[in-house]
Design an enzyme around this catalytic site. Structure first.
Site, PDB file in Angstrom:
ATOM      1  N   SER A 263       1.115  -1.537   0.294  1.00 17.04           N
ATOM      2  CA  SER A 263      -0.169   0.024  -0.088  1.00 17.04           C
ATOM      3  C   SER A 263       1.034   1.068   0.366  1.00 17.04           C
ATOM      4  O   SER A 263       1.814   1.236   0.241  1.00 17.04           O
ATOM      5  CB  SER A 263      -1.030   0.438   1.292  1.00 17.04           C
ATOM      6  OG  SER A 263      -0.632   0.323   2.465  1.00 17.04           O
ATOM      7  N   ASP A 264       0.261   2.160  -0.325  1.00 16.75           N
ATOM      8  CA  ASP A 264       0.582   3.520  -0.239  1.00 16.75           C
ATOM      9  C   ASP A 264       1.099   3.716   1.775  1.00 16.75           C
ATOM     10  O   ASP A 264       0.033   2.952   2.012  1.00 16.75           O
ATOM     11  CB  ASP A 264       0.611   4.926  -0.574  1.00 16.75           C
ATOM     12  CG  ASP A 264       1.202   6.063  -1.141  1.00 16.75           C
ATOM     13  OD1 ASP A 264       2.964   5.770  -0.522  1.00 16.75           O
ATOM     14  OD2 ASP A 264       1.563   6.537  -2.071  1.00 16.75           O
ATOM     15  N   TRP A 265       1.989   5.060   1.724  1.00 12.98           N
ATOM     16  CA  TRP A 265       1.819   5.110   3.318  1.00 12.98           C
ATOM     17  C   TRP A 265       0.556   5.913   4.103  1.00 12.98           C
ATOM     18  O   TRP A 265      -0.001   6.381   3.900  1.00 12.98           O
ATOM     19  CB  TRP A 265       3.274   6.010   3.828  1.00 12.98           C
ATOM     20  CG  TRP A 265       4.223   4.882   3.571  1.00 12.98           C
ATOM     21  CD1 TRP A 265       5.353   5.210   4.719  1.00 12.98           C
ATOM     22  CD2 TRP A 265       4.839   3.989   3.253  1.00 12.98           C
ATOM     23  NE1 TRP A 265       5.524   3.896   5.046  1.00 12.98           N
ATOM     24  CE2 TRP A 265       6.128   3.429   4.224  1.00 12.98           C
ATOM     25  CE3 TRP A 265       4.519   2.973   2.030  1.00 12.98           C
ATOM     26  CZ2 TRP A 265       6.577   1.900   3.168  1.00 12.98           C
ATOM     27  CZ3 TRP A 265       5.410   1.863   1.435  1.00 12.98           C
ATOM     28  CH2 TRP A 265       6.499   1.365   1.965  1.00 12.98           C
ATOM     29  N   GLY A 267      -2.537   4.132   2.503  1.00 17.25           N
ATOM     30  CA  GLY A 267      -3.092   4.106   1.636  1.00 17.25           C
ATOM     31  C   GLY A 267      -4.476   3.217   1.652  1.00 17.25           C
ATOM     32  O   GLY A 267      -5.709   3.270   0.727  1.00 17.25           O
TER      33      GLY A 267
END
Ligand code: BGC
Length: 737
Positions: A263-265, A267
């Protein structure tokens, strides 16, 4: 002799021990990876498995200590190895051994149009990641350049899906040959920073498949990336990090991705979707999703205790976590548990040199009237350097790509070193932008505070300019908020801090004006007819100043080409003309569809300030007439297009020959032409080479959204050979039967 006998005996002994002690399958690298994965999985407890699918610190996730399965350590990316931060804070941990090589920004790499340099980039940054014991590099980024306002364009590879596809593959291969996973980001449709955590992108399937996905697809299917990062935004109402269409259907279903989706941080926003929609690892969440947090909240992550409890209660099957752990183990076996991977190296002179080569080939000579450049040091006595960006450190700032660089040569120092005692270099500030660069506790030692008024600064700059043989103005954007920086977009196309007025004044003061723009985005140039020479030099990393100086004095002949269009005004850009940027009520429809970048300019016959693919040289290239191997092809056949090109100038140089294809008639609307091949050739003065490109039916296809398939429609096609998207030297046509 005695020593040799002892050695032989001990080698023989260790062999026989290894033969006797049977390794568990997961540790036995003579066994196929899939078998090792199943064996490891069978040894894990449910708790251990759930732990593996979410972070334990800002940048790491747990391994399984009792089995010797290492932790995963991630690092930004994509321009160098980020400094160590504290376990649970973004601030620098103040290590003293983590100052890296800052490589040029990805826009600069894309501007080289040289896949070999992309390989060198990937190999070098991969070595740095490996040395620092990171097994996942958070990069490269390949989101398409849709608007020049996007604060993160500098981390991406431009507006064209073909160019970014060709450039991303070698980067990934170079990184991964070090046993470090490249984590391609941000998948997908993260084309702006405004409302990045919430915006729902509405895009038709043609634009999705033809424009926004190809570079990701190339990264996965050809680059064989071992990891990919979901983006923050939403698509079809679901967050991209937990998106069944993007992750399950396209990434895994259509492309067969077998790596890890990270995941993006911050996200991830929902446990159930994160379980079922293809995500493998959750990073950066706070307990309430995105905003406020408490420290060490990792057990509260969406894929931590909530996930564990759902499995324990029988509401979710254990196989859901198994699927994720399999992908993670596969990445672990490819990286940390690959006994044969190299050891890496860090901040070496070789990496500095690699960065300089990339920076040099990335610099784009946009304009060179009256052959003002290169600066001839045999006759030049005095060079005036003006502008804040001649001094300013550009490796700090910009968001997550910010770097603690081992060194950074500024344009002013680079030029001074190059010129030596041959000429005098004098400096004037000219304008004041931002005094300090700070990012996550890393502060540049420079204090650029200057209290003088714009009038005083311009007056001083003009005075300095008047007495010089050359004026080199170094300005542009920087890595501060609302410039080229994560988390926000630019507020306009224009240069900030009154630079336009300053440039016009300098042009009046001295006719030998060279304007150097440092940016990761196109900027407006109302003074374009006043400045004879203009260079786009990008954020070029540790060796920025040396690379620029080499180009200015002609030691390096510029050969970069723009990876995106420079518009005259913002309303010349599709995303802005059709008026929906940055979205309405957190929903943004890409009305311009497939007409992004030069596709839009071609269709609407808009003249760009500088077109996609544009870039001059200190020498001249003369194109001959293109020829085609056959006038028609069938579905399974190929043809070749050849074009002779000659260096008719007086110095060696490199030219990027570009091939575009246009479909003369089709049942769905298509761009006038699209880039389908390019080649960078090196020619000595007087030398001529014939460049040959091969085209197949795949190069003629468009995405038919009704059929959900790629289609090549029989009929006439035109091949355009150009030195840019707007400067076509020759055309040939053929028919698909
Ligand atoms: C960025 C990513 C980055 C991550 C970790 C996020 O805010 O969007 O690109 O890799 O932070 O720093």
């Amino acid at each position: 002799m005695k020593i040799i006998t002892c050695l032989l005996l001990s080698v023989a002994f260790s062999f026989s021990v290894a033969a006797q002690t049977k390794l568990p399958v997961y540790l036995d690298d003579s066994k196929p990876i899939e078998q090792r994965i199943e064996d490891a999985l069978s040894r894990l407890t449910l708790e251990e498995k759930v732990k593996m699918v979410h972070a334990q610190s800002k940048f790491s996730s747990p391994g399984v200590a009792r089995l010797g399965i290492p932790e995963n350590w991630m690092t930004d990316g994509p321009h160098g190895i980020r400094a160590e931060v504290y376990w649970d804070e973004w601030d620098q941990a103040k290590w003293t051994n983590d100052s890296c090589t800052a490589f040029p920004a990805l826009t600069s790499l894309a501007a080289t149009w040289n896949p070999e340099l992309s390989k060198l980039y990937g190999k070098s940054i991969g070595e740095e990641a490996r040395y620092r014991n990171k097994n996942v590099l958070l990069g490269p980024g390949v989101n398409i350049y849709r608007t020049p306002l996007n604060g993160r364009n500098f981390e991406y590879m431009g507006e064209d899906p073909y160019l970014s596809s060709r450039m991303v593959i070698p980067y990934i291969q170079g990184v991964q040959q070090n046993g470090v996973a490249a984590c391609v980001k941000h998948f997908a449709l993260n084309n702006q920073e405004v409302d990045r955590h919430t915006v729902n992108v509405v895009v038709d399937d043609r634009a999705l498949y033809e424009i926004y996905l190809p570079a990701f697809k190339a990264a996965v299917t050809e680059g064989k990336a071992w990891a990919i990062m979901g983006s923050y935004n939403r698509y079809k109402g679901q967050w991209a990090c937990q998106n069944e269409f993007l992750l399950n259907d396209i990434l895994r279903g259509e492309w067969g991705f077998d790596g890890v989706v990270v995941s993006d941080w911050g996200g991830v926003n929902d446990t159930e979707q994160a379980i079922y929609h293809g995500l493998d690892m959750e990073f950066g969440s706070w307990t309430d999703g995105l905003s406020e947090g408490k420290s060490n909240a990792y057990d509260s992550y969406y894929l931590a205790d909530p996930f564990l409890n759902l499995i324990k209660s029988g509401k979710v099957k254990e196989e859901e976590v198994d699927k994720k752990v399999r992908n993670i183990l596969r990445m672990v076996f490819r990286t940390t548990m690959d006994r044969n991977r190299p050891f890496g190296s860090f901040a070496t002179p070789e990496h500095g040199l690699a960065g300089r080569q990339i920076a040099e080939e990335g610099i784009v000579l946009l304009q060179n009237k009256n052959k003002v450049l290169p600066i001839d040091l045999n006759v030049t006595k005095k060079i005036a350097v003006i502008g804040e960006n001649a001094l300013k450190k550009m490796t700090i700032g910009g968001g997550s790509s910010s770097l603690k660089a081992k060194y950074e040569i500024s344009p002013l120092d680079g030029l001074k070193n190059k010129v030596g005692s041959k000429a005098e270099v004098i400096y004037a500030r000219g304008y004041v932008g931002e005094a300090t660069a700070v990012q996550d506790g890393l502060k540049s030692e420079q204090d650029l505070t200057d209290k003088r008024s714009p009038e005083e600064l311009i007056a001083e700059a003009c005075q300095v300019a008047q007495g010089a043989d050359y004026v080199v103005f170094v300005g542009g954007l920087n890595k501060h908020d609302h410039q080229d920086s994560e988390g926000g977009d630019r507020r306009g196309l224009g240069l900030p801090y009154g630079q336009d007025a300053l440039i016009s004044a300098l042009a009046k003061a001295n006719k030998n004006l060279v304007v150097v723009i440092i940016s990761g985005n196109a900027v407006a140039m109302p003074w374009v007819n006043e400045a004879p020479a203009i260079l786009e030099a990008w954020y070029a990393g540790s060796e920025a100043g040396n690379a620029l100086a080499n180009v200015l004095v002609g030691e390096v002949n510029p050969s970069g080409k723009l990876p995106f269009t420079f518009p005259v005004r913002l309303t010349d850009v599709g995303a802005h003309t059709l008026g929906d940027y940055p979205g309405v009520n957190k929903e943004e429809t890409y009305h311009e569809s497939i007409f992004v970048g030069y596709r839009w300019f071609d269709k609407n016959k808009i003249k760009a300030l500088f077109p996609f693919g544009h870039g001059l040289s200190y020498t001249q290239f003369t194109y001959g007439k293109a020829t085609i191997s056959r006038k028609s092809i069938l579905e399974n056949e190929t043809l070749t297009v050849s074009v002779p090109i000659k260096n008719t100038g007086d110095r060696a140089g490199k030219e990027v020959v570009q091939l575009y294809v246009g479909d003369e008639k089709s049942y769905l609307v298509r761009p006038i032409k699209e880039l389908k091949a390019f080649d960078k050739v090196n020619l000595a003065p007087g030398e001529e080479k014939t460049i040959t490109f091969t085209l197949s039916v795949n190069d003629l296809k468009f995405f038919d959204d009704k059929k959900h398939d790629w289609v090549a429609e029989p009929g006439k096609f035109t091949v355009y050979i150009g030195t840019s998207s707007a400067d076509i030297k020759s055309t040939v046509d053929f028919e698909l039967k």
